[in-house]
Design an enzyme around this catalytic site. Sequence first.
Site, PDB file in Angstrom:
ATOM      1  N   ARG A 115     -10.694 -13.866  52.554  1.00  0.00           N
ATOM      2  CA  ARG A 115     -11.614 -13.901  51.413  1.00  0.00           C
ATOM      3  C   ARG A 115     -12.325 -12.563  51.261  1.00  0.00           C
ATOM      4  O   ARG A 115     -12.562 -12.095  50.139  1.00  0.00           O
ATOM      5  CB  ARG A 115     -12.613 -15.054  51.576  1.00  0.00           C
ATOM      6  N   GLU A 160     -21.286 -25.004  41.010  1.00  0.00           N
ATOM      7  CA  GLU A 160     -21.569 -25.167  42.441  1.00  0.00           C
ATOM      8  C   GLU A 160     -23.067 -25.057  42.667  1.00  0.00           C
ATOM      9  O   GLU A 160     -23.837 -24.838  41.735  1.00  0.00           O
ATOM     10  CB  GLU A 160     -20.805 -24.133  43.263  1.00  0.00           C
ATOM     11  N   LYS A 165     -17.629 -13.156  47.253  1.00  0.00           N
ATOM     12  CA  LYS A 165     -18.917 -13.283  47.938  1.00  0.00           C
ATOM     13  C   LYS A 165     -19.654 -11.943  47.921  1.00  0.00           C
ATOM     14  O   LYS A 165     -19.958 -11.358  48.969  1.00  0.00           O
ATOM     15  CB  LYS A 165     -18.655 -13.781  49.370  1.00  0.00           C
TER      16      LYS A 165
HETATM   17  N1  PMP Z   1     -20.560 -21.275  47.238  1.00  0.00           N
HETATM   18  C1  PMP Z   1     -21.353 -20.243  47.506  1.00  0.00           C
HETATM   19  C2  PMP Z   1     -22.014 -19.548  46.380  1.00  0.00           C
HETATM   20  C3  PMP Z   1     -21.560 -19.825  48.828  1.00  0.00           C
HETATM   21  O1  PMP Z   1     -22.355 -18.795  49.098  1.00  0.00           O
HETATM   22  C4  PMP Z   1     -20.917 -20.523  49.864  1.00  0.00           C
HETATM   23  C5  PMP Z   1     -21.138 -20.098  51.292  1.00  0.00           C
HETATM   24  N2  PMP Z   1     -20.220 -19.158  51.696  1.00  0.00           N
HETATM   25  C6  PMP Z   1     -20.071 -21.593  49.540  1.00  0.00           C
HETATM   26  C7  PMP Z   1     -19.909 -21.946  48.209  1.00  0.00           C
HETATM   27  C8  PMP Z   1     -19.314 -22.339  50.593  1.00  0.00           C
HETATM   28  O2  PMP Z   1     -18.311 -21.520  51.158  1.00  0.00           O
HETATM   29  P1  PMP Z   1     -17.839 -21.748  52.651  1.00  0.00           P
HETATM   30  O3  PMP Z   1     -17.439 -23.169  52.750  1.00  0.00           O
HETATM   31  O4  PMP Z   1     -16.715 -20.800  52.828  1.00  0.00           O
HETATM   32  O5  PMP Z   1     -19.006 -21.433  53.507  1.00  0.00           O
END
Ligand code: PMP
Length: 413
Positions: free
Chosen positions: A157, A295, A259
Site C-alpha cells: 500500500r 468511511e 494514506k
Molecule cells: N480508512 C482510513 C482513512 C484509515 O486511516 C485507516 C487506517 N489505516 C483505515 C481506513 C483502515 O485501514 P487498515 O485496516 O489498513 O488499518
Amino acid sequence: MERSLFLSRPSTDHGALLASPFSAASLTAFRRRRFLPHDSSLKIQNQLHSISSLVLGASSSTVRCEASMYNRQTVETVDLDWDNLGFALFPTDYMYMMKCSQNGMFSKGELLRYGPFELSPSSGALHYGQGLFEGLKAYRKEDGSVLLFRPQENALRMRIGADRMCMPSPTIDQFVDAIRLTVLANKRWVPPTGKGSLYIRPLLIGSGAVLGVSPAPEYTFLVFVSPVGNYFKEGLAPINLIVENEYHRAGPGGTGGVKTIGNYASVFRALKKAKENGYSDVLYLDCIHKKYLEEVSSCNIFVVKNKVISTPEVKGTILPGITRKSIIDVARGQGYQVEERPVSVEELLDVDEVFCTGTAVVVAPVGSITYLERRVEYGNKGIGVVSQQLYSSLTRLQMGLSEDKMGWTMQLE
Ligand code: PMP
C-alpha cells in the site's frame, strides 16, 4: 502550545531543524504518566533526558545505538500500567531511518535512538504535504514471541501511495526488514498477551529542500513504535457515529485512496465538531451525491442485513483497509455473503448491525448513527452477533491463538 513537530534552533550550518516524530503534548503526557517504582522508570527518565536534550539542540542531532545498550534493553520488559493503555504515544527506545536520493534507491537503513532528527526548513513534506504513513501492529504470543500481521500488505500500500504522490518507496523486502528490526529493537515495549499491541508507524516523507511546487529531491523513510490499547475510549462497547453532511474527506481523482498525510488534517474540523457533540467519530458520504457511505476518519465501514455483509467498494475515494480486506476473506471463509457495492445512507435505517474495521480499531461495533438529526440504534447497546464472531476470529488469528491457514502472520522470534 500544541505542535506536531519539535522545531529547535538549527543544529547545523545548513539550517536544518530538529524534527520529532512525536508532539510536545505527547512528551508532556508521557512525563505525567505513572510508571511503577521500578528501576526501568529510571532508565525511561534517562531516555527522556536524552530526548529533551535533543529537542533543545544541546546534544548531537542523532544518537546511534550502541550494541551493548541495544542488547540490554531488548531483554528487559517495561513496567507499564498495561491495563490502562489507551491509544496515545509512548516514546520507545529505537526508530529506524533510511534515506533515498534522486536515483530512487533507498540506501541501507539503520536503527537510531528514538528522538528528533534533522529536517530542512524547506522540505517538501512540510510545505507541500508530500508524505505517506502506514499503521500495523505486533502482538506478543503467550510463548513470548512476537507476531506481525500482513506487513507485506502495508509495504504494498505504501508503494501504491508513493506512486500517486510521486515519491520513491522502499521495496517490500526493505519495508518488512525495517519493521522486523524496529519491533525487535523495541521488544520490551510489546504489551503482554491480551493487554494490547505494539503499534508500528512507518512514515515516508519528501525530506529534501524545495521552493517551487515540485517533488522533493530527497526522501526519508522512518519507522517508530508505541504500545497501545483500545483506540476508542469505549473499548469494545459500541461507538456512536455522526454522518457528516458538509465536509468531505475525498473526491474522485483525489488522494482519498492512499494514506497520504494531508488526508487527515482535512477531517480534523468535522472530527472536532463530532467529539464536542459527544460522538465517537464521523462517517463521511461521497461528495458528488452526498448519499453513499465512504468511511470513518480512520476506519472502513460494514453493514449487516439478514446475514449479508456489505461494505462500500474501493474506488479511489476510500482507503483500501488491510483489516477490511482480511475481514472480507474471514467472513467469506465462514460462509457469509459479502458484497462490495455502493451502500446508501438510507440503508442505515434498515440494517441489523454496523461495524468499523481498521488496524487501530480492529473491529469496532457501532451502537448508533445520527444522520440529519435522526438517530438509529443497533445491537441493543451490545456487540452484534456477526460483529462479535468476526472480531473474535480476526483477533485470535492476529494473536496467534488460532491456526493461521491464510499465512497472514509473521513470527519474529
Ligand atoms: N480508512 C482510513 C482513512 C484509515 O486511516 C485507516 C487506517 N489505516 C483505515 C481506513 C483502515 O485501514 P487498515 O485496516 O489498513 O488499518
